[in-house]
Design an enzyme around this catalytic site. Structure first.
Site, mmCIF file in Angstrom:
data_model
loop_
_atom_site.group_PDB
_atom_site.id
_atom_site.type_symbol
_atom_site.label_atom_id
_atom_site.label_comp_id
_atom_site.label_asym_id
_atom_site.label_seq_id
_atom_site.Cartn_x
_atom_site.Cartn_y
_atom_site.Cartn_z
ATOM 1 N N THR A 299 0.870 -1.403 -0.022
ATOM 2 C CA THR A 299 -0.026 0.057 -0.158
ATOM 3 C C THR A 299 0.952 1.358 0.038
ATOM 4 O O THR A 299 2.010 1.274 0.254
ATOM 5 C CB THR A 299 -0.935 0.175 1.415
ATOM 6 O OG1 THR A 299 -0.086 0.078 2.509
ATOM 7 C CG2 THR A 299 -1.840 -1.381 1.504
ATOM 8 N N GLU B 109 -5.923 -3.683 -1.093
ATOM 9 C CA GLU B 109 -5.998 -4.952 -0.208
ATOM 10 C C GLU B 109 -7.065 -5.584 -1.035
ATOM 11 O O GLU B 109 -7.541 -6.860 -0.404
ATOM 12 C CB GLU B 109 -6.553 -4.382 0.983
ATOM 13 C CG GLU B 109 -5.506 -3.995 2.227
ATOM 14 C CD GLU B 109 -5.270 -2.507 2.048
ATOM 15 O OE1 GLU B 109 -5.352 -1.963 0.829
ATOM 16 O OE2 GLU B 109 -4.677 -1.940 2.947
ATOM 17 N N LYS C 104 -16.745 15.937 11.328
ATOM 18 C CA LYS C 104 -17.909 15.751 12.111
ATOM 19 C C LYS C 104 -18.296 17.029 12.819
ATOM 20 O O LYS C 104 -17.281 17.723 13.526
ATOM 21 C CB LYS C 104 -17.375 14.756 13.082
ATOM 22 C CG LYS C 104 -17.765 13.319 12.913
ATOM 23 C CD LYS C 104 -17.679 12.627 14.153
ATOM 24 C CE LYS C 104 -18.080 10.887 13.647
ATOM 25 N NZ LYS C 104 -17.773 9.956 14.573
ATOM 26 N N TRP D 29 -22.068 13.818 10.217
ATOM 27 C CA TRP D 29 -20.894 13.596 9.160
ATOM 28 C C TRP D 29 -21.190 14.736 8.034
ATOM 29 O O TRP D 29 -22.193 14.727 7.414
ATOM 30 C CB TRP D 29 -20.773 12.324 8.922
ATOM 31 C CG TRP D 29 -20.310 11.513 9.924
ATOM 32 C CD1 TRP D 29 -19.977 11.745 11.131
ATOM 33 C CD2 TRP D 29 -19.922 10.061 9.705
ATOM 34 N NE1 TRP D 29 -19.313 10.775 12.006
ATOM 35 C CE2 TRP D 29 -19.311 9.804 11.030
ATOM 36 C CE3 TRP D 29 -19.900 9.184 8.964
ATOM 37 C CZ2 TRP D 29 -18.884 8.469 11.603
ATOM 38 C CZ3 TRP D 29 -19.610 7.779 8.951
ATOM 39 C CH2 TRP D 29 -18.901 7.384 10.389
HETATM 40 P P1 ADP Z 1 -3.662 3.596 -0.525
HETATM 41 O O1 ADP Z 1 -5.099 2.907 0.294
HETATM 42 O O2 ADP Z 1 -2.424 3.043 -0.126
HETATM 43 O O3 ADP Z 1 -3.696 4.941 -0.564
HETATM 44 P P2 ADP Z 1 -4.800 2.104 -2.794
HETATM 45 O O4 ADP Z 1 -4.589 2.581 -4.268
HETATM 46 O O5 ADP Z 1 -5.180 0.805 -2.277
HETATM 47 O O6 ADP Z 1 -3.847 2.993 -1.922
HETATM 48 O O7 ADP Z 1 -6.212 3.305 -2.596
HETATM 49 C C1 ADP Z 1 -7.226 2.670 -1.869
HETATM 50 C C2 ADP Z 1 -8.195 3.883 -1.465
HETATM 51 O O8 ADP Z 1 -8.498 4.888 -2.670
HETATM 52 C C3 ADP Z 1 -9.519 3.330 -1.165
HETATM 53 O O9 ADP Z 1 -9.689 2.838 0.009
HETATM 54 C C4 ADP Z 1 -10.303 4.679 -1.471
HETATM 55 O O10 ADP Z 1 -10.256 5.429 -0.325
HETATM 56 C C5 ADP Z 1 -9.809 5.408 -2.528
HETATM 57 N N1 ADP Z 1 -10.560 4.994 -3.730
HETATM 58 C C6 ADP Z 1 -10.320 4.159 -4.734
HETATM 59 N N2 ADP Z 1 -11.295 4.055 -5.654
HETATM 60 C C7 ADP Z 1 -11.776 5.050 -5.543
HETATM 61 C C8 ADP Z 1 -13.093 5.841 -5.983
HETATM 62 N N3 ADP Z 1 -13.606 5.418 -7.281
HETATM 63 N N4 ADP Z 1 -13.510 7.048 -5.481
HETATM 64 C C9 ADP Z 1 -12.869 7.553 -4.143
HETATM 65 N N5 ADP Z 1 -12.050 6.935 -3.829
HETATM 66 C C10 ADP Z 1 -11.498 5.859 -4.270
#
Ligand code: ADP
Length: 541
Positions: A186, A331, A440, A445
């Site tokens: 990640t 993940e 918040k 929220w």
């Molecule tokens: P990291 O979590 O390490 O930043 P990732 O590439 O695994 O890298 O990112 C996953 C996160 O990206 C998700 O948990 C979410 O918060 C965000 N994410 C992924 N796709 C979208 C989307 N279409 N819209 C909004 N957020 C997104």
């Protein structure tokens, strides 16, 4: 009683065998970091992957050993995906955009034995190598003519020399489908990067599921160009899904600028692509500037961060290209949801269906999801209630690699995504925030993502971020931080007025601050932890 069907194990190499046998003359086209365009067939890719496999075995790579890559989307990276996994070793794709300290941490944590890198990254690996003493051999992914005259890299050799010494006469070994095949870390937005170790089974099942029409959708009639890098969650699975379906694959290498991408879209007849919003925003501007049109591109997948509705509408109305919004994370391999419409939406005009399509979408088969409140109890799927998004399924992480600590699972086995979302009665999930970013206010929220999407719809706003700042009365209130479009001016009050009537009154930001640029992570996401530090102690007017 057990079924009486063959117990063939799902293996990544079977995908390559399938495509080489049944679509052997279909092409893989790559823009190489060395500058040229490389073109060959899936049949040739299988041959070279087998040569690579033999070279790895000769270098002493065994089942479970990690082989690192620092590389763009090219045919050589494709061969590494299959050659490394094919012998039962683990292809560890590393994101070169991370900070050098993170790269050193990741390479050492994964204990990569070999490291394959593109020419572009030679200066970078020369800095990393002394800090990564466990790497036995550094392999330059190019011909030997590109090897530097002198270098401090242990065992440095060229990829092409390595392959040239081997024959393609090789049978992939059989092993359990739960064997690990690839590893991605990640990006460590909140703490140290964590390793997600995919298995052959999870990878093949994910590739099958994303191929479905309501997944990402992929067929033998497609020409697929993943703009999402192969070092970022396996390019969302497309290097597996394209061969699984016999689709032509176009790999853009280091040429991620709009002009280079557009050239490949046109010369190679690309029909289907995928990438993060930033890429498409850049491309949209490029297309508008030159009044250009796509000849073959029909659709693209946008994910990784929230897709601004204005981007989706512009691609459709001006360029005739459908954007499908998708959600996932490292993940989850990564695909969890995608935003295709249902039959009941058939009679909606594009403008009417836009509010549905801008949501992150419905769960694909294999991934189950739900939202829960602070007490862990499931919330209603009414499209209004928001809570922590939990997911589960055969391509969702159970534990992090070599962490020694349990993963982010609930007692009953769901993975905590760290995202906050709503789910509507038709099953469309919408991310409202990362749980750490949610604001918040007076116990209610507020979605920072919704406010950001609205702000960027203003013509003078290039980029926007919304964070919570302390408020004596409400605990937290939204602050809008804006980068103005070059040459455009706009006053804070005009931006605040822009929200009027578009969101609930208490959602309207209290103040606006203008900045030259916003902080981003290595994967291009807004780095709100940094922004909150920058505005620590901020006092609302
Ligand atoms: P990291 O979590 O390490 O930043 P990732 O590439 O695994 O890298 O990112 C996953 C996160 O990206 C998700 O948990 C979410 O918060 C965000 N994410 C992924 N796709 C979208 C989307 N279409 N819209 C909004 N957020 C997104």
């Amino acid at each position: 009683m057990l079924g009486l069907m063959m117990a063939d194990q799902l293996r990544v190499a079977s995908v390559l065998e399938h495509v080489a046998k049944w679509h052997g003359d279909t092409e893989i086209v790559s823009r190489l970091p060395e500058g040229s365009i490389h073109r060959y067939t899936y049949a040739a890719a299988r041959q070279r992957s087998k040569q690579l496999a033999q070279a790895l075995l000769k270098a002493g790579i065994q089942n479970g050993d990690r082989v690192g890559t620092l590389a763009w989307n090219t045919h050589r990276h494709f061969e590494l995906y299959f050659g490394v996994a094919g012998i039962g070793a683990v292809c560890h794709t590393i994101n070169p955009r991370l900070f050098p300290e993170q790269l050193v941490y990741i390479i050492n944590h994964a204990q990569d034995r070999l490291l394959f890198f593109d020419l572009t990254f030679l200066p970078l690996v020369e800095k990393l190598a002394p800090l990564c003493p466990k790497v036995e051999k550094w392999v330059l992914m190019a011909g030997s003519q590109h090897l530097p005259a002198t270098s401090g890299l242990p065992g440095l050799c060229s990829y092409e020399d390595l392959l040239a010494a081997e024959s393609a006469d090789y049978e992939w070994p059989m092993f359990d489908e739960n064997t690990a095949c690839s590893l991605c870390y990640t990006s460590g937005t909140t703490d140290q990067p964590k390793g997600v170790l995919y298995s052959h089974r999870s990878t093949v099942l994910h590739a099958l599921s994303i191929s479905l029409p309501d997944g990402l959708g992929c067929s033998a009639r497609d020409v697929v160009m993943p703009v999402v890098p192969m070092f970022h969650v396996n390019a969302w699975g497309l290097p597996y899904a394209a061969p699984l379906n016999g689709a032509k694959l176009v790999l853009p290498g280091a040429g991620m600028d709009a002009a280079s991408l557009y050239e490949l879209f046109e010369t190679e007849g690309v029909t289907f692509s995928a990438g993060v919003p930033t890429i498409w925003l850049g491309l949209l501007q490029f297309m508008r500037e030159g009044q250009r049109r796509f000849t073959t591109l029909q659709r693209t997948i946008v994910g990784g961060s929230s897709c601004p509705p204005a981007l989706m509408a512009a691609f459709e109305n001006e360029l005739g290209v459908t954007i499908t919004h998708a959600w996932g994370m490292t993940e989850t391999s990564p695909l969890g949801t995608s935003g295709h419409l249902k039959a009941k939406h058939r009679n909606l005009t594009p403008a009417e269906s836009l509010p549905i399509r801008v949501k992150q979408g419905r769960a694909i088969f294999g991934v189950d999801m739900k939202i829960v409140g602070d007490d862990g109890r499931e919330l209603s799927q009414d499209g209004v209630a928001f809570g922590d998004l939990l997911v589960r399924g055969p391509w969702v992480v159970r534990d992090y690699f070599g962490s020694g600590t349990p993963g982010e699972l609930t007692a009953d086995g769901w993975f905590r995504t760290g995202d906050v979302a709503t789910i509507d009665p038709d099953g469309y999930m919408q991310i409202t925030d990362r749980s750490k970013d949610v604001i918040k206010s007076g116990g209610e929220w507020i979605s920072s993502i919704d406010l950001e999407n609205l702000a960027v719809a203003h013509p003078a706003v290039a980029e926007a971020a919304v964070i919570g700042v302390p408020s004596a009365k409400w605990a937290e209130r939204p602050l809008l931080v804006v980068v103005r479009r070059p040459g455009m001016d706009v006053a804070a009050q005009e931006l605040l007025d822009f929200f009027r009537g578009k969101v609930a009154k208490f959602w309207e930001p209290d103040a606006v601050e203008f900045v030259e640029q916003l902080p981003h992570t290595a994967t291009g996401k807004l780095l709100k932890t940094q922004l909150r530090k920058d505005f620590a102690g901020y006092e609302l007017p």
